[in-house]
Design a protein around this motif. Structure first.
Motif, PDB file in Angstrom:
ATOM      1  N   HIS A 102       0.834  -1.210   0.000  1.00 29.05           N
ATOM      2  CA  HIS A 102       0.000   0.000   0.000  1.00 29.05           C
ATOM      3  C   HIS A 102       0.863   1.253   0.000  1.00 29.05           C
ATOM      4  CE1 HIS A 102      -3.518  -2.417   1.871  1.00 29.05           C
ATOM      5  NE2 HIS A 102      -3.582  -2.421   0.555  1.00 29.05           N
ATOM      6  N   PHE A 103       1.936   1.233   0.793  1.00 32.50           N
ATOM      7  CA  PHE A 103       2.827   2.389   0.850  1.00 32.50           C
ATOM      8  C   PHE A 103       3.448   2.654  -0.519  1.00 32.50           C
ATOM      9  CE2 PHE A 103       7.094   4.133   1.221  1.00 32.50           C
ATOM     10  CZ  PHE A 103       6.794   5.363   1.795  1.00 32.50           C
ATOM     11  N   VAL A 104       3.961   1.614  -1.172  1.00 32.48           N
ATOM     12  CA  VAL A 104       4.594   1.773  -2.484  1.00 32.48           C
ATOM     13  C   VAL A 104       3.586   2.309  -3.498  1.00 32.48           C
ATOM     14  CG1 VAL A 104       5.665   0.522  -4.413  1.00 32.48           C
ATOM     15  CG2 VAL A 104       6.408   0.087  -2.071  1.00 32.48           C
ATOM     16  N   ALA A 105       2.378   1.790  -3.482  1.00 24.44           N
ATOM     17  CA  ALA A 105       1.349   2.268  -4.410  1.00 24.44           C
ATOM     18  C   ALA A 105       1.055   3.751  -4.184  1.00 24.44           C
ATOM     19  CB  ALA A 105       0.075   1.446  -4.253  1.00 24.44           C
ATOM     20  N   GLY A 106       0.877   4.140  -2.933  1.00 29.76           N
ATOM     21  CA  GLY A 106       0.582   5.538  -2.620  1.00 29.76           C
ATOM     22  C   GLY A 106       1.746   6.444  -2.936  1.00 29.76           C
ATOM     23  N   ASP A 107       2.962   5.991  -2.656  1.00 29.65           N
ATOM     24  CA  ASP A 107       4.140   6.794  -2.931  1.00 29.65           C
ATOM     25  C   ASP A 107       4.357   6.943  -4.438  1.00 29.65           C
ATOM     26  OD1 ASP A 107       6.232   8.285  -1.598  1.00 29.65           O
ATOM     27  OD2 ASP A 107       7.625   6.833  -2.483  1.00 29.65           O
ATOM     28  N   THR A 108       4.067   5.899  -5.202  1.00 28.08           N
ATOM     29  CA  THR A 108       4.173   5.963  -6.662  1.00 28.08           C
ATOM     30  C   THR A 108       3.143   6.947  -7.217  1.00 28.08           C
ATOM     31  OG1 THR A 108       4.943   3.673  -6.712  1.00 28.08           O
ATOM     32  CG2 THR A 108       4.141   4.589  -8.780  1.00 28.08           C
ATOM     33  N   LEU A 109       1.932   6.913  -6.679  1.00 25.82           N
ATOM     34  CA  LEU A 109       0.895   7.862  -7.096  1.00 25.82           C
ATOM     35  C   LEU A 109       1.344   9.292  -6.805  1.00 25.82           C
ATOM     36  CD1 LEU A 109      -2.074   8.190  -8.147  1.00 25.82           C
ATOM     37  CD2 LEU A 109      -2.693   8.332  -5.727  1.00 25.82           C
ATOM     38  N   ARG A 110       1.865   9.518  -5.599  1.00 26.63           N
ATOM     39  CA  ARG A 110       2.344  10.862  -5.237  1.00 26.63           C
ATOM     40  C   ARG A 110       3.468  11.321  -6.159  1.00 26.63           C
ATOM     41  NH1 ARG A 110       6.643  12.415  -3.827  1.00 26.63           N
ATOM     42  NH2 ARG A 110       7.336  10.347  -3.223  1.00 26.63           N
ATOM     43  N   ALA A 111       4.399  10.418  -6.473  1.00 26.40           N
ATOM     44  CA  ALA A 111       5.510  10.765  -7.353  1.00 26.40           C
ATOM     45  C   ALA A 111       5.007  11.149  -8.743  1.00 26.40           C
ATOM     46  CB  ALA A 111       6.498   9.600  -7.436  1.00 26.40           C
ATOM     47  N   ASP A 112       4.031  10.400  -9.264  1.00 24.18           N
ATOM     48  CA  ASP A 112       3.456  10.747 -10.569  1.00 24.18           C
ATOM     49  C   ASP A 112       2.735  12.089 -10.506  1.00 24.18           C
ATOM     50  OD1 ASP A 112       4.405   8.681 -12.107  1.00 24.18           O
ATOM     51  OD2 ASP A 112       2.628   7.420 -11.835  1.00 24.18           O
ATOM     52  N   TRP A 113       2.038  12.348  -9.402  1.00 26.00           N
ATOM     53  CA  TRP A 113       1.336  13.621  -9.220  1.00 26.00           C
ATOM     54  C   TRP A 113       2.342  14.777  -9.254  1.00 26.00           C
ATOM     55  CZ3 TRP A 113       0.884  16.871  -4.654  1.00 26.00           C
ATOM     56  CH2 TRP A 113      -0.164  17.782  -4.711  1.00 26.00           C
ATOM     57  N   GLU A 114       3.462  14.593  -8.577  1.00 24.12           N
ATOM     58  CA  GLU A 114       4.486  15.636  -8.555  1.00 24.12           C
ATOM     59  C   GLU A 114       5.177  15.778  -9.904  1.00 24.12           C
ATOM     60  OE1 GLU A 114       7.045  14.776  -5.239  1.00 24.12           O
ATOM     61  OE2 GLU A 114       5.552  15.485  -3.798  1.00 24.12           O
ATOM     62  N   ARG A 115       5.522  14.649 -10.556  1.00 25.03           N
ATOM     63  CA  ARG A 115       6.172  14.692 -11.873  1.00 25.03           C
ATOM     64  C   ARG A 115       5.289  15.351 -12.915  1.00 25.03           C
ATOM     65  NH1 ARG A 115       7.310   9.194 -11.197  1.00 25.03           N
ATOM     66  NH2 ARG A 115       9.240   9.057 -10.063  1.00 25.03           N
ATOM     67  N   ALA A 116       3.986  15.147 -12.785  1.00 29.58           N
ATOM     68  CA  ALA A 116       3.044  15.733 -13.742  1.00 29.58           C
ATOM     69  C   ALA A 116       2.878  17.233 -13.523  1.00 29.58           C
ATOM     70  CB  ALA A 116       1.694  15.023 -13.642  1.00 29.58           C
ATOM     71  N   GLY A 117       3.448  17.733 -12.447  1.00 25.61           N
ATOM     72  CA  GLY A 117       3.353  19.166 -12.176  1.00 25.61           C
ATOM     73  C   GLY A 117       2.028  19.571 -11.586  1.00 25.61           C
ATOM     74  N   LEU A 118       1.345  18.627 -10.909  1.00 21.60           N
ATOM     75  CA  LEU A 118       0.027  18.904 -10.347  1.00 21.60           C
ATOM     76  C   LEU A 118       0.094  19.434  -8.925  1.00 21.60           C
ATOM     77  CD1 LEU A 118      -1.745  15.722 -11.698  1.00 21.60           C
ATOM     78  CD2 LEU A 118      -1.866  18.035 -12.618  1.00 21.60           C
ATOM     79  N   GLY A 119       1.249  19.302  -8.287  1.00 24.78           N
ATOM     80  CA  GLY A 119       1.394  19.747  -6.908  1.00 24.78           C
ATOM     81  C   GLY A 119       1.549  21.247  -6.797  1.00 24.78           C
ATOM     82  N   ALA A 120       1.492  21.723  -5.571  1.00 27.84           N
ATOM     83  CA  ALA A 120       1.683  23.149  -5.319  1.00 27.84           C
ATOM     84  C   ALA A 120       3.111  23.529  -5.673  1.00 27.84           C
ATOM     85  CB  ALA A 120       1.405  23.457  -3.852  1.00 27.84           C
ATOM     86  N   ASP A 155     -11.058  10.577  -3.538  1.00 27.93           N
ATOM     87  CA  ASP A 155     -10.913  11.770  -2.696  1.00 27.93           C
ATOM     88  C   ASP A 155      -9.944  11.546  -1.538  1.00 27.93           C
ATOM     89  OD1 ASP A 155     -12.681  13.165  -4.277  1.00 27.93           O
ATOM     90  OD2 ASP A 155     -14.398  12.812  -2.978  1.00 27.93           O
ATOM     91  N   ILE A 156     -10.166  10.489  -0.776  1.00 26.46           N
ATOM     92  CA  ILE A 156      -9.297  10.225   0.379  1.00 26.46           C
ATOM     93  C   ILE A 156      -7.890   9.864  -0.102  1.00 26.46           C
ATOM     94  CG2 ILE A 156      -9.916   7.782   0.652  1.00 26.46           C
ATOM     95  CD1 ILE A 156      -9.545   9.925   3.694  1.00 26.46           C
ATOM     96  N   LEU A 157      -7.802   9.135  -1.194  1.00 27.67           N
ATOM     97  CA  LEU A 157      -6.511   8.746  -1.759  1.00 27.67           C
ATOM     98  C   LEU A 157      -5.700   9.980  -2.131  1.00 27.67           C
ATOM     99  CD1 LEU A 157      -4.677   6.488  -2.850  1.00 27.67           C
ATOM    100  CD2 LEU A 157      -5.915   6.674  -5.006  1.00 27.67           C
ATOM    101  N   TRP A 158      -6.298  10.898  -2.859  1.00 34.65           N
ATOM    102  CA  TRP A 158      -5.592  12.104  -3.271  1.00 34.65           C
ATOM    103  C   TRP A 158      -5.205  12.953  -2.061  1.00 34.65           C
ATOM    104  CZ3 TRP A 158      -7.036  17.174  -2.450  1.00 34.65           C
ATOM    105  CH2 TRP A 158      -6.155  18.110  -2.983  1.00 34.65           C
ATOM    106  N   ARG A 159      -6.138  13.137  -1.133  1.00 28.93           N
ATOM    107  CA  ARG A 159      -5.871  13.990   0.032  1.00 28.93           C
ATOM    108  C   ARG A 159      -4.687  13.468   0.848  1.00 28.93           C
ATOM    109  NH1 ARG A 159      -9.145  17.798   2.045  1.00 28.93           N
ATOM    110  NH2 ARG A 159     -11.008  18.298   0.897  1.00 28.93           N
ATOM    111  N   VAL A 160      -4.644  12.155   1.087  1.00 31.81           N
ATOM    112  CA  VAL A 160      -3.617  11.586   1.960  1.00 31.81           C
ATOM    113  C   VAL A 160      -2.312  11.322   1.193  1.00 31.81           C
ATOM    114  CG1 VAL A 160      -3.038   9.636   3.467  1.00 31.81           C
ATOM    115  CG2 VAL A 160      -5.337  10.632   3.526  1.00 31.81           C
ATOM    116  N   ALA A 161      -2.393  10.640   0.052  1.00 29.30           N
ATOM    117  CA  ALA A 161      -1.172  10.248  -0.661  1.00 29.30           C
ATOM    118  C   ALA A 161      -0.516  11.416  -1.394  1.00 29.30           C
ATOM    119  CB  ALA A 161      -1.480   9.130  -1.655  1.00 29.30           C
TER     120      ALA A 161
END
Length: 151
Positions: free
Chosen positions: A41-59, A107-113
């Motif tokens: 679960h941690f690896v999946a969430g961390d991979t999602l977060r990394a893709d979110w950041e690489r895509a330039g979607l983060g603050a 929603d919860i996935l995006w908020r937390v991960a």
């Protein structure tokens, strides 16, 4: 320095959302360190977060060092710079993972991960009862782990 800050971050649907972020530790790391989240679960969430950041979607809190768009001259009329292939691929993976999680779980996935909001703060923001978030988060992370093919 405060351990929590409120940030406005773009959510998976493109809408800006206010989230409460813990600066010292990611919520997924916190849950894993206390035995409340499996390594998968941690690896999946961390991979999602990394893709979110690489895509330039983060603050964006630092200066962007992308080349400035040209205006006229020998290169022709000015135009916006296209996102890099890596950004586009990360956005496609992120969007696919969010779709795999499903509308009730994203929603919860995006908020937390991705946004780094704590589980209790996410539950409160979503109007959920206490402890409901962990169950829903693990269901979402199961689907995302399958989508990313995490063993």
């Amino acid at each position: 320095m405060a351990s929590h800050v409120e940030q406005m971050i773009e959510g998976p649907d493109g809408a800006r959302q206010r989230v409460l972020v813990h600066l010292g530790e990611s919520p997924l790391s916190w849950l894993r360190a206390r035995g409340r989240l499996s390594e998968r679960h941690f690896v999946a969430g961390d991979t999602l977060r990394a893709d979110w950041e690489r895509a330039g979607l983060g603050a964006r809190v630092t200066m962007r060092w992308d080349a400035a768009p040209t205006t006229g001259g020998r290169r022709g009329p000015g135009r916006a710079i296209d996102p890099t292939l890596a950004q586009m691929a990360a956005r496609e993976r992120f969007d696919g993972a969010i779709r795999a999680a499903g509308p009730g779980l994203a929603d919860i996935l995006w908020r937390v991960a991705c946004a780094g909001e704590g589980l209790a703060a996410a539950e409160k923001a979503l109007g959920w009862p206490s402890r409901a978030g962990k169950l829903v988060l693990t269901l979402a992370l199961d689907r995302v782990a399958d989508w990313y093919r995490v063993p």
